[in-house]
Design a protein around this motif. Structure first.
Motif, short mmCIF file in Angstrom:
data_model
loop_
_atom_site.label_atom_id
_atom_site.label_comp_id
_atom_site.label_asym_id
_atom_site.label_seq_id
_atom_site.Cartn_x
_atom_site.Cartn_y
_atom_site.Cartn_z
N ARG A 1 36.13 24.45 -9.40
CA ARG A 1 35.45 25.16 -10.46
C ARG A 1 34.87 26.47 -9.90
N GLY B 1 36.96 26.86 -15.19
CA GLY B 1 35.77 26.36 -15.87
C GLY B 1 34.74 27.41 -16.21
N ASP C 1 38.10 19.06 -13.22
CA ASP C 1 38.39 18.41 -11.93
C ASP C 1 39.32 17.21 -12.18
N THR D 1 33.92 17.29 -12.99
CA THR D 1 33.94 17.87 -14.33
C THR D 1 35.29 17.54 -14.98
#
Ligand code: GDP
Length: 229
Positions: free
Chosen positions: A57, A106, A149, A146
């Motif tokens: 990210r 992200g 991910d 996340t």
């Protein structure tokens, strides 16, 4: 165990063992040089040198991790404006193997068209890039796993190749929180992937405090195999 001479013969010609001019061995990740930038599939280097991808990210600490692991202070650019670069930067190690620095993901302000282009390119890259031998996934230890991910695991794990997760900026957590984070991430991966989670290594990391560097070096060197010695 092959004798040294046999071992050397199976190393492709391009990939010299990592040895400095004075004959002293250097770590395979050190002395990396910028090679090229690829904004699309056709711009990725041909030649088949083994490649390790770094992903994460935006702002997770990927550039700082690359710089710490290659012992270069500014090889990867530590971002002031997250999410701007949408291309893959490639660095060449002394052995001829490559490090591929994937665009950070992200970041909310990236336009939708750019996001779609990124998704398409990275999905194809992770699933189909033949020389890719492993994925190093960088996550902020305070906000691991996340949605994107998980998406990275989804694209890459089916290849059967290994992933190594760095839980970065762990210096921002106390010892107990570090331990808990490591355990939670490992458990989440086991719950999600069962036996396939054996493909994934997870560790704590801090570029600023230089925590976990040796552990990450060992993981990456094991992927590079004979090139590492
Ligand atoms: P990238 O966008 O993933 O490449 O992240 P960067 O490496 O550019 O780092 C983003 C921000 O986090 C920068 O301000 C870094 O100085 C900071 N940072 C990176 N690694 C660490 C770390 O290990 N500890 C701390 N405290 N800050 C870090």
């Amino acid at each position: 165990m092959p004798r040294q001479s046999e071992k050397q013969r199976i190393v492709p010609k391009l990939h010299r063992p990592a040895e400095a001019a004075d004959g002293v061995h250097v770590h395979p990740l050190h002395q990396a040089e910028f090679l090229t930038t690829a904004a699309e599939w056709g711009q990725l280097p041909a030649g088949g040198a083994p490649e390790i991808a770094f992903a994460g990210r935006s702002n997770a600490g990927k550039s700082s991790a690359i710089n710490a692991l290659t012992q270069r202070t500014r090889l990867a650019y530590v971002s002031k404006t997250p999410g701007r670069t949408q291309h893959i930067n490639l660095f060449r190690l002394r052995s001829g193997a490559l490090l591929a620095d994937l665009p950070g993901y992200g970041y909310a302000k990236v336009p939708e068209a750019m996001r779609r282009h990124w998704q398409h390119f990275i999905a194809k890259y992770l699933a189909q890039r033949a020389p890719l031998i492993g994925l190093l996934l960088v996550m902020d230890a305070r906000h691991p796993l996340t949605e994107l991910d998980w998406q990275m695991f989804g694209w890459f794990l089916p290849t059967g190749r290994p992933v190594h997760v760095l839980l970065t900026k762990c210096d921002k957590l106390g010892t107990e929180a570090q331990r808990r984070t490591l355990e939670t991430v490992r458990k989440a991966l086991t719950d999600a992937y069962g036996e396939r989670s054996a493909q994934v290594g997870v560790q704590l990391f801090s570029a600023t405090r230089r925590i976990g560097i040796a552990e990450a070096e060992v993981a990456l060197a094991s992927w590079l195999g004979p090139l590492a010695h």
